[in-house]
Structures are given as C-alpha cells and as structure tokens.
Design an enzyme around this catalytic site. Structure first.
Site, short mmCIF file in Angstrom:
data_model
loop_
_atom_site.label_atom_id
_atom_site.label_comp_id
_atom_site.label_asym_id
_atom_site.label_seq_id
_atom_site.Cartn_x
_atom_site.Cartn_y
_atom_site.Cartn_z
N GLU A 44 0.80 -1.23 0.00
CA GLU A 44 0.00 0.00 0.00
C GLU A 44 0.83 1.27 0.00
OE1 GLU A 44 -0.76 -2.68 1.76
OE2 GLU A 44 -2.74 -3.21 1.01
N HIS A 84 -11.07 -4.79 9.60
CA HIS A 84 -11.63 -4.57 8.26
C HIS A 84 -12.91 -3.74 8.30
CE1 HIS A 84 -8.82 -7.55 6.82
NE2 HIS A 84 -9.36 -7.61 5.63
C1 LIG Z 1 -2.55 -4.54 4.29
C2 LIG Z 1 -3.52 -5.43 3.61
N1 LIG Z 1 -3.70 -5.33 2.28
C3 LIG Z 1 -4.56 -6.13 1.63
C4 LIG Z 1 -5.32 -7.05 2.32
C5 LIG Z 1 -6.35 -7.93 1.59
N2 LIG Z 1 -5.82 -9.32 1.53
C6 LIG Z 1 -6.16 -10.23 2.47
S1 LIG Z 1 -5.33 -11.68 2.25
C7 LIG Z 1 -4.54 -11.08 0.88
C8 LIG Z 1 -3.59 -11.96 0.13
C9 LIG Z 1 -2.47 -12.42 1.01
O1 LIG Z 1 -1.64 -13.29 0.27
P1 LIG Z 1 -0.53 -14.13 1.00
O2 LIG Z 1 0.29 -13.23 1.86
O3 LIG Z 1 0.20 -14.92 -0.03
O4 LIG Z 1 -1.32 -15.09 1.99
P2 LIG Z 1 -2.33 -16.23 1.56
O5 LIG Z 1 -3.69 -15.62 1.47
O6 LIG Z 1 -1.88 -16.80 0.25
O7 LIG Z 1 -2.26 -17.25 2.67
C10 LIG Z 1 -4.91 -9.77 0.61
C11 LIG Z 1 -4.40 -8.95 -0.51
C12 LIG Z 1 -5.13 -7.12 3.72
N3 LIG Z 1 -5.87 -7.96 4.48
N4 LIG Z 1 -4.23 -6.31 4.33
#
Ligand SMILES: Cc1ncc(C[n+]2csc(CCOP(=O)(O)OP(=O)(O)O)c2C)c(N)n1
Ligand SMILES: Cc1ncc(C[n+]2csc(CCOP(=O)(O)OP(=O)(O)O)c2C)c(N)n1
Ligand SMILES: [Mg+2]
Ligand SMILES: [Mg+2]
Lengths: 356, 330, 356, 330
Positions: free
Chosen positions: A91, A160
């Site tokens: 971000e 959230h």
């Molecule tokens: C700061 C922030 N940005 C965006 C999100 C929305 N979001 C939730 S999970 C996710 C993907 C995370 O990917 P990863 O770190 O690979 O974990 P995974 O879901 O694959 O276990 C996103 C973009 C968030 N929760 N927090």
C-alpha cells in the site's frame, strides 16, 4: 444537472431518462465512463483484475477477481493492464507511486480495498499527497483519487471495519466524499476523478448492494455540497454515508407518529457544507447528528461544534450525537449490530430531545 | 529417521486435525454458521506442523488471516476455535475476534492478524522479549508470499538480523495472493534468496513434505536458541481451496496445476512414507483419523450449543482501565 | 500526592520539597526514575543514544546524540544498550516489535521523534497496539508508551510540525496525554509508563525549554484527569499542551482589564476529563476552546460537542474555538507564527464573546 | 575519456556550486539567516553531479532532507534556493517549504522530502508516468543509507522491478544516519547487493569520484531508457559536516576517518585528474571557481533583500480549489 440535482431529494423522481441500478453497478459504470473520458486516468490496486500476467483463451488479460465487491469487474479486459494495474500488497509503495504519477501528469485512481489498509500507506497520504502542493508553494497539484470500503456490518471484525473518514476529513490538503446511494456515488466519483486535488471516496459496505434511480446522462455532484434528503420542521437529523439512510428511515418512521424530521445528507466531509445543516437547524431549532464512526474528535463532533458556534441562538435543545461506541468493531453479529447506530437509536434520541 | 514415535504420531495427528478442521469449517461457513469470511489452509498442513513440532508453549508464533493451521499446530483447542468462528462467547476470543483473529496467549499464540504483514514484527518483538529476559524462547512469524510485498517484512528482517534475535521468518509460499500469482508480484524466483540482503540463512523447503519442514525448522530453531540469529524459511506449498470460502480459484489457476499439487498431498505422502518404512501401521493411522473426526464433530456441536456473548461485551476489553468510557452517544 | 496535586494551580507553591527545572530535564529524569523502578521498562528509538556500536575511552557505549531535544541524554551509559536501544529508521518495524514485546511481558517505551513519523507506523498503532486487547477478547494487554514531539514554532515546516493528537484521541484502545509544563510531564510520563494500556505522550516543542517547579518526590498524575489552572468566573478558556499556557497568559492579561477567566488544562485527551470543563462552563456560562491542531474533527471540536450536549442549558453564548487553520504548517517564521493560536487571538475572541 | 569538454566543465562547475552553496548556506544558518534546520551535503558532490549529468528537464528526481546538491545538479537556481532557506517569497516555494522542501517542478525536481524514505516511491511514480505516456524519461530516487531501513524502499524496488520501470535507485551511503553508523543499522555490507532481491543490477560506486559515478549512472540510465528496468546504485561517500548545522560529528566519528575521506575530496581529485590529463587548465578551473563564488554571494544578497511572504500566503496553496476554507476559527 450538477449541484442542483445534488440538492434534490433522493434518486427517483427526476424528469430525466435513467433506471434503477445498484451502487455496485453504478460505481463500476462510472469508473468505466471516466476511463473512456480521459486517457490520463488509470486505476491501481490489489486484484482489481486478478490473475495478473495470465490470459484467457482469446488472449485477453484475466479478469479473475475484479476488485473487492466487484468494483472494477470487467475493466481490465476492455482497458488493458496498463490502465487497470494489479499491484503487489504494498500500500505505501502503491500510494507513493500514485502520488508521484499524479505529480508528473497522470490522474491515478487507487483502490485501497478497506479503509483499514489506508493506515499502511498513511505517511504517503499525509506527508506527500496532502502536503505537496502547500509545502512546494503551490507549484504543483496532486490529481489523485483513492477509494476503499468502510464501515461495520459484514462480520469483517476489528481490522476490516474502519470508517476512518473523521481522521481523513481532519487533514488539510485532502478532500473526502461519502456517497449515500447509487445516484450520489455516480456524481461524486466522477467529480473526484476530475478534481485536481486528492479526493478520497468512502463506500460503506452496507450501501454497495443497495439500489436506486440513476440518470443515464453523465453528471457530477459538486464536492463540498450536501443535500436535503427530506424536508421537515420539527428536528434536523444529520447523516453521512450509511447513516444518511438510517436517518431517512427513522424520519419516515417518526412521520407516522406525526414527527416531521428534516434529513441532511452531508455527502462531502471535506470541504464541509456548513450551510446545508446550519440553515436546517435555524429552521428546526433541534438537531441529532448520526455518525457510525467512533465518537471522539469525529465528524459528528465537528458538525456539533459548527452548530454550537454558528447557530447557537437558534437552538432550543442540546445538540445530540448518535455514534458508534468508543470501541473497535466486534466480530459477533449481535455485538456488531449493536455497534452501528440504527433507526431505533435515532428515534429514541430524537423523541427524548423533543420531550416525547 | 530420528523422530520419536510420539512425535511421529503428533505430526500426523496435527496435520489430520488441521485438514479436518478446515474442511469442516468450510462446510459450516457454507451452512452460514460462520459470522464472517473464512480462509482455509488445507493443503498447507505440513508447514505449521513441521515448525511447531519444535516449539513449546514458551515459544511464540504470529499468524495471518489464514491462521487455523498455525493455531492447531501450536496446540489451540479446536472447540474454542470453532466456537470463535461461530461468534460464540465460549470462543477463543469470546466471539469478538472471529476467524481472522484467533489467539491464545496462554499457548504462545499471538494471534491471527487480518492486516497482511502486520503480524511479522510482533514475532520480532516476542524474540526481543526473549533476548531481553535471557530465556531461550523463539518467535516464529508466519506469512504468505503476498506479504513479502509489505515493507514491514524488510524492516523486521533487518532488525532481527542486526540484533541477532531468535526469530524464524516462515514464508508459506502457496503461489497466490488472493488471485495474484507469485510470479507477477514477487521480483525474485526464490523468496528465500532475499535472506542474503540481511546476511541470514535462507532455505527453500518442500512445504508439502512435513519431514523436510521438520528438519529445516529444527536447524533454524536450534540456531535461534543458540543465539545465532534469525533464519528465513520459504515453504513452497499450495492452498487447495479458494482464497476465502466464496472464491472460485478455477478462474485464475489450471486444473493441471491443482492436480500436480494434490499429487504431493502432505497427508498421503506422510502415510505412504511411514507405511513403507514401517514406522506406523495402517491401524494407527486410521485410529488417529477417526479420533480427530470425532473431535472436530464435537467441536462443531460445542460451537453450535454455545451461547452468544452478552451485549455488554461490546464495551469491554477496550482498555485494562479507562476512567471515562463512551458507550456511543445516544 | 497524585490527582490532588494535578488539580492544583501551576507548579510553584506546593509545600513539598522541590526545585525549578526545565521540561526537558524533567522528562529525562523521569525516564531515568522509571528505568530504575522497573527492570521490564526499556526504551527504543532512533539515535536515542547515538553512535550505536561504538564505545568511549572507558568502554562505555557512546552517548553521541541523546535523542531529539536530549530527551534520553546520558541514559545509555547508565543503563546499557539493551535498555536504551538505538534502532534503524524503521518506524513500523520498531513499533510493531514494541507491541510484540509488550504482548510478551516487557514494558517498551518508544521514541518516535516527531509525531509526523507516527504516520509511517500508523498501521501498527491502529491495528495492533490499539486493537489487540479487544479483538482477542481481553486475554492480553499492551503496556506500551510512545512519545514524540508535536507542534509548530521551530521552523521545521510541514512534515515535522504535526500536533496529531486529535487523530490519536479518536482511536479506541489508545490513551493520549498532553503535559503542559515540567510538573505535569513528570506525573503524566510516569503514569504512562506504569499504565497497562498503550499511552501516547505529546510533548510540544515549545514546552521543552520552559521551566517550572517540580517536586523531588516521585508522583503520578491520573490519566484522565484535567486541572483548573486558574480560577475565574466570567468565561472558561480550555487549553491543551502548549495552548494551556497561551490560555493562562491570555487570562492574566485580561485580568488587568477586569475580565476574570477560568483556565482549564485538559492534560489527558483520552480518556477525556469531561467533568473538569463541564463544571467550569456551568459556572461561567461561556467558553473558548483553544487548540493548535487544525480545526476539523479536532479535540476542540470534541470539547465543543460535549459542552453543547451536556452543558447546553448553562450556556449564555456560542461555543468558540480558536485553532490552527485548515492548512499544513508553513516554513516562514511569520506565517508559522500566524498559524499558532496566540494570546491576542484568544483575548480578541473572548472579548467578542463577552460583547466587549 | 569520452566526456565532452562542455560536460567536463559542467561537472566541475556543478560540484563547485554545490560546495560553495553548502558552505555559504551553513555560514548563513549560523548567522541566523535560515528559519529552520539545515543539512549540508558538502563532500557528497560527486553523486548528484555524476548522475544528473545524464538527465534533462524531462527527467525527474526525488530528493531528501539533504537535498541542496540534488537541486543544484538538476539545474535549480541558487538564488531561489537560498531565498527559500531564508524564508522569502522569492524562494523556490515562496518561503513556505524551506531547506527540507525545495522543489522545482519545471526542472523535473519533485522536491526535497523531510520524511526519510518517503520520496522514493515518488520517483517510481514518475517512471510510471513515463512508461504510461510512452516517453523515454527516467525517475531517480536519491536516498541515504539510513533510508534503507524504511520498508517503502523495499516496496518501491519490487514495484519498479516487476513493472520494469525506468528508475534509478541512488543510495548515497555517507556511512551515517544522524549519529548512527551504517554498520550498526544495515545488515549487509554492500547495500548494492540487495538489488539481487529484486533481480535488478546493483552497483557499488566510488561516490567521491565523479567520473566513476558518471560512468555507472550513464549505464544505468541508458538501460532504463531502453526499457530494461531499474538499477540500484550505491554511492559510497561522506558528509563533511554534521547531520544538521548544529550537530557535532566528532562525538561519533574519528578525526582519522574524516581525514581519510577528505583525502579523496571529489573536487580536488577532479582537479588533479583533469590537470594531469591536460583536459582543463588551472585558469579554466579558477575562472569557474570565482564565477561560482560571485554567483553564490549574489544569491545571498538576493535572499537578504527579498521580501517575506504576505500573511495571506498562510492560507493559499492548500488546494487547487476548496469551497469552504477554514482560516482557523477565531
Ligand atoms: C494490508 C492489507 N492489504 C490487503 C489485504 C487484503 N488481503 C487479504 S489476504 C490477501 C492476500 C495475502 O496473500 P498471501 O500473503 O500470499 O497469503 P495467503 O492468502 O496466500 O495465505 C490480501 C491482498 C489485507 N488484508 N491487508
Ligand atoms: C520517517 C523519519 N524518521 C526519522 C527521521 C529523522 N531523521 C532525519 S534525517 C535522518 C537520518 C537519515 O539518514 P540517511 O538516510 O543516511 O541520510 P543522510 O542524513 O545521511 O543524508 C533521520 C533519522 C525522519 N526525518 N523521518
Ligand atoms: Mg499466498
Ligand atoms: Mg547517511
């Protein structure tokens, strides 16, 4: 039709061609209109397309996600990956890059998903987006639009569910708008993207699936103008974002009991349309401000302070605030529902205020 | 293999518990029993299991939105977890946190966290406490491939390195961040290679093989306990289901890709290996599976029958003490 | 002597042993006291020692900087590098690590230098420090103290002059205190470090070189208690941090003209001591709130809103706010001085309010 | 050497201008002419000079609190810069920004920035504009060794790499962040090595030798203009004075260390080299020096004689347009 329409009652009832549409569809449609209008406009965000770098059978970029609540659904296939740019989860880097792009001649639109995530990029927002024009003596501008989802009501819990607009409206250099239905999101989002200052568009999660009348023609609603949602003479209810609807519902309810409430929908939190609620209070002499955000140093506090200073002599009763509690947002549905100011709370407070 | 038979069955039991919990949790979510979104970690069982096998309740882990596996591997009670997802007062957080905020501080579980990357420095802080107090506890930060996009990871690895803190950076690279493929978002082919930027060891590990994880984690954790500083582990793995319960992964990944990972399923490969090497019998494995089945069913019943939190809970736990609470202005 | 003393007028005049000391010395001295009192307390920040990793002739760690405004001067040589921990420039990582340390049994104190830099770590503050206890159902606590310098007046310009406390006081889960002199910083800093919740201590740059009477003995001032700085009957002036002194000076000035103003010093912004200013307004029936922070959704707004709701029937005149303008802080000395609410502005507004 | 004689004198002229500007600026600060703190970059002249030698006004740079050298190398007017530090309305930012916020967008100078690391993504954004509009402009992010502690640098390098953006990450490693030695705060010996984490080139450059910088930067910028993506340059250098005007560096660094760097002074080594190789004459060098001396003296006079900004300026430039300004509530 710009401000005029904005000052009109709710969507339906214009003598202009239009149709019923959801907030979600209208938001997406307006992004599309602005992308078509101005080639300098592009959108960045996490999974606003989805499946970045992959293509479908016809060789079009995948549209596997379309942003939270499908805000950007379908856009990448029509506008391509340069204009609908999926990003890593960065971000601060994304917003900083957007500010840099805005400073150098483009008009970025950034989807930060949930307002809670704005905190990760907060320095870029406060120190660069909001202050660049001022600290550089007016030699530049930051035509940047940021949007995200706000508020409680969907079981997303503490991290959230931020409303966050009170914090944003406090910051000099930023503009903040809070649409309350499909009609206003079309006019305000278009105005935000065409504005030369950084504008933040607050989309309450509970509004996204609501629908209402939306004119076909393209229009903007002046940033800095609120509207009278319902005319009334007994008391003024001031709402913003989701709570404008809560106020309207409460007003309809109370009408059945002969209480005639006027409902003000702020629409813009910065600049703040003081006249629209001051005029109302001067007429009704009583006011209840309804804000889902937590109470301390909130938009509700600001509206109360303005009234206490500029309409004091017209007041017949204390200024009432109905807000969320000074707590994070809980997960459990019952607790979460109790967090959100509802019609019952507004009606109860209003009746007490009217001595009924 | 130098793993005691107790540990061996613990590994299997833990992976089965995670698998069953996630599958059941998803079913219940679709039945509308969860009060919010849920993120399943089935397919990724080997990572948390192989790492937490080396930890005690004195060690700390920090987790993510996809945290059920971490919780279970750290010894949290499946009843209290399920009840939390159901939003009940008997839940791990009295129903106030939900699926994305399950925590149990009595077990050294510092909480699932719904801000991607935000829990990483918490593990660094836990390790700082260990160093400050002179204990041999370690902190483990679990995070995904997508979280590597967050600057706080960079800051955390640098801090842990210059202060030689006992931290394990456990990156669960399941190849997707929501619908974003890792090869699009991450500018290096092996995330483990970024360890070089901090002069710490970085190890690519087969995240589908609990024995590989167990060995790599054992080394990293021993190193940390010896005061030699942090290690970055990259566990290459895969989530079987969508990003969250309603996500349809077919939209962004191929059947072939999914099959290739299912072919390396951590549970079946464990079973094959222990049976081939006659370390465990089919009976033992079956006994564990049926015991866990019962446990998870019992967890659902427990959650179902548990009461909701009373409304006053909306106002509690904001502060330890606060002289002038504001319960909303009505 | 705790609240009692806190409720007393300014420093001098207690019948307790003490001496004149600067805010700066007192702050440093109080950190030292708390480090001696509790082995779990340690301090982290950038250059709070300086020359990290290097030693002087006697083999003591270098004390080459001592933090901005010498807040931590000398501490590293007496308490060592484990307890006075210099950090890289990684505010988010540092604050996140501090929260993790606080969650696991220590009591970190973090120097974030200037409040503007809190924005870089804002997510850790909002999402982890403020929300952990609540979202985890009360099973943990975050005994963390954060301090930094706030405000305009030193030519540091837009990115080093944030007051920021209005944003912080808005956030459930955080406590915010704003000392206004050497006496109050000793009691409030000690209270903050001993508190089991995250507490933020605001140190206005213009206060740091001021001096006043400070009792020798150790004491705390209750977080959540404001004080009456000056008794008066004609009008209430509400100040916080630096503006409390501005209010007091203005009151002394006006006294010469026979205007008897009561001065309230908030001291705590969260929790907010509503009683201390409500009682005053109920007595004087008029109020001017003076806040250096920018006006929208500010502490000034909050105080005004509370009064408009809870002391409405006692008010004889509109509630006035005297605040900084809705702008970033400019560099030029003349402009910067004009940004800060001063005695003239307070006196002018007060006289207008009194119809003089 | 394949540098035109014009370019050669530009290099010298620019370094001398930076040196004189900083020395004079410090004198004036001690005389109380600056309205705030000032950070001198003397000693570091070769970096900005060798890099900006390859840039035009269509290219963008983002700078730091120690930004005077960057400004001068990018062609900003020393009069308007000095006037800004003096807080005058004739200053680059009308006296509203000061030493830490000098900018000139007409010259592609996106501004000095007082938040460490915060200006780095601005250069990435400028490069994004270049790519988006299909121009061959590049963005240069200047930052210090201390700024490498900020997560936003990591995020920016990853973004620039995956999007192949024309960005130069120019790290001026002057070995200190305030009083903090780089070896304490940074967990790798050569910051340039961190480029590997983003699959981009990383080059260690002698930041005291303008020719070395000129060559390395030339390659990196050409690469960027060819659309091959970002490069990380680490310029090893040294600030001759304290962190800010009132800092006493003797408190944390040794005389020997300072002398060893002064022995490699970018100006004298330039002079020696061009004279040895008979590329320029002592007369030419002297002429440049005296011309610059006059220019900087003139800049001080200009600043001295310039008026202060009118009070209304407090309220202008917050927005392009705002329907309801709040000039403080009085
Ligand atoms: C700061 C922030 N940005 C965006 C999100 C929305 N979001 C939730 S999970 C996710 C993907 C995370 O990917 P990863 O770190 O690979 O974990 P995974 O879901 O694959 O276990 C996103 C973009 C968030 N929760 N927090
Ligand atoms: C986010 C942030 N944290 C801390 C500071 C205070 N500060 C100003 S300059 C500086 C040191 C920067 O060091 P470096 O990046 O090496 O640049 P240099 O001063 O050596 O040119 C610090 C800590 C700041 N301005 N911004
Ligand atoms: Mg992933
Ligand atoms: Mg440096």
């Amino acid at each position: 039709m710009t401000t005029q329409a904005a000052a009109n009652p709710l969507g339906p009832g214009f003598d202009v061609p239009g149709s019923e549409a959801t907030y979600r569809e209208t938001f997406n449609r307006t992004l599309r209109d602005e992308l078509e209008r101005d080639p300098d406009v592009f959108i960045m965000g996490e999974d606003i397309a989805g499946g970045a770098g992959r293509y479908d059978e016809e060789g079009k970029p995948l549209d596997a996600w379309g942003g939270p609540f499908a805000a950007t659904k379908g856009l990448v296939q029509d506008f391509g990956m340069e204009r609908i740019r999926d990003t890593p989860i960065s971000e601060a880097g994304i917003l900083g890059a957007a500010v840099g792009a805005a400073l150098t001649g483009t008009r970025p639109v950034v989807d930060l998903m949930y307002f809670d995530f704005v905190t990760v990029a907060f320095d870029q927002l406060l120190s660069n987006a909001a202050k660049s024009r001022y600290m550089f003596g007016g030699q530049t501008k930051v035509p940047l639009t940021i949007f995200a989802r706000s508020g409680a009501g969907t079981g997303h819990a503490a991290q959230h569910s931020e409303n966050f607009y009170s914090i944003l409206a406090h910051i000099p250099g930023l503009k903040v708008v809070a649409p309350s239905d499909a009609y206003t999101v079309k006019g305000l989002l278009a105005a935000a993207i065409r504005d030369d200052d950084p504008v933040i568009v607050c989309n309450h999660k509970k509004l996204i699936n609501t629908s209402g009348f939306v004119p076909d023609e393209s229009y903007t609603i002046d940033i800095g103008k609120g509207r009278v949602m319902r005319q009334g003479k007994d008391v003024t209810l001031v709402g913003m974002s989701w709570t404008s609807r809560v106020c309207l519902n409460a007003a309809e309810e109370m009408a059945k009991e002969g209480i005639d409430a006027e409902v003000i929908d702020l629409l813009s939190l910065s600049p703040l349309d003081e006249d629209v609620f001051l005029e109302s209070v001067k007429k009704t002499n009583r006011v209840v401000i309804v804000d889902e955000d937590t109470p301390r140093a909130s938009m509700a506090s600001e509206v109360a302070a303005v009234i206490a200073e500029k309409a004091f002599d017209y007041l017949d009763a204390p200024i009432k605030r109905v807000t969320g509690p000074h707590t994070p947002v809980p997960y459990n549905k019952g607790l979460e529902t109790a967090f959100i100011p509802d019609e019952a709370a507004v009606i109860g407070t209003t009746k007490k205020l009217l001595g009924l | 293999m130098d793993i005691s038979s107790e540990k061996l069955s613990w590994l299997y039991e833990t992976m089965v518990r995670i698998r069953r919990f996630e599958e059941t949790m998803l079913e219940q979510t679709f039945k509308g029993k969860s009060m919010g979104v849920t993120h399943s970690s089935d397919g990724q069982e080997a990572g948390p299991t192989g790492i937490c096998a080396h930890l005690t309740e004195k060690d700390w882990i920090a987790s993510t939105h996809r945290g059920h596996g971490h919780c279970i591997a750290k010894g949290l009670d499946s009843k209290a977890m399920m009840a939390e997802i159901f939003g009940r007062v008997t839940g791990q957080c009295k129903g106030k946190g939900g699926s994305m905020h399950i925590a149990d501080f009595s077990k050294g579980m510092l909480g699932a966290n719904a801000i991607v990357g935000a829990s990483i420095p918490l593990a660094v802080g836990a390790a700082l406490t260990a160093k400050y107090k002179g204990t041999d506890s370690v902190g483990v930060a679990f995070f995904g491939d997508g979280a590597t996009g967050q600057g706080v990871l960079h800051e955390s690895m640098n801090l842990a390195s210059i202060w030689k803190l006992p931290v394990i950076f456990a990156c669960e690279n399941n190849h997707y961040a929501e619908a974003t493929p890792v090869e699009y978002a991450v500018s290096v082919s092996d995330i483990a290679d970024r360890a070089a930027s901090y002069s710490i060891p970085g190890v690519v590990v087969d995240g589908m093989d609990v024995f590989a994880v167990y060995d790599a984690a054992g080394e990293a954790i021993a190193r940390a306990r010896r005061g030699e500083g942090p290690t970055l582990l990259e566990l290459k793995t895969y989530r079987y289901h969508g990003h969250f319960h309603a996500d349809v992964p077919e939209k962004y990944r191929s059947k072939e890709e999914e099959d290739s990972w299912h072919a390396r399923d951590p549970l079946t490969s464990f079973e094959k290996r222990v049976l081939d090497q006659e370390l465990m019998t089919e009976e033992q494995l079956a006994a564990i599976r049926s015991a866990i089945d019962k446990e998870i069913m019992a967890a659902v019943e427990f959650a179902e029958e548990s009461p909701m939190p009373p409304l006053e809970e909306l106002y509690t736990d904001v502060y330890v003490s606060y002289s002038n609470p504001v319960q909303g202005l009505r």
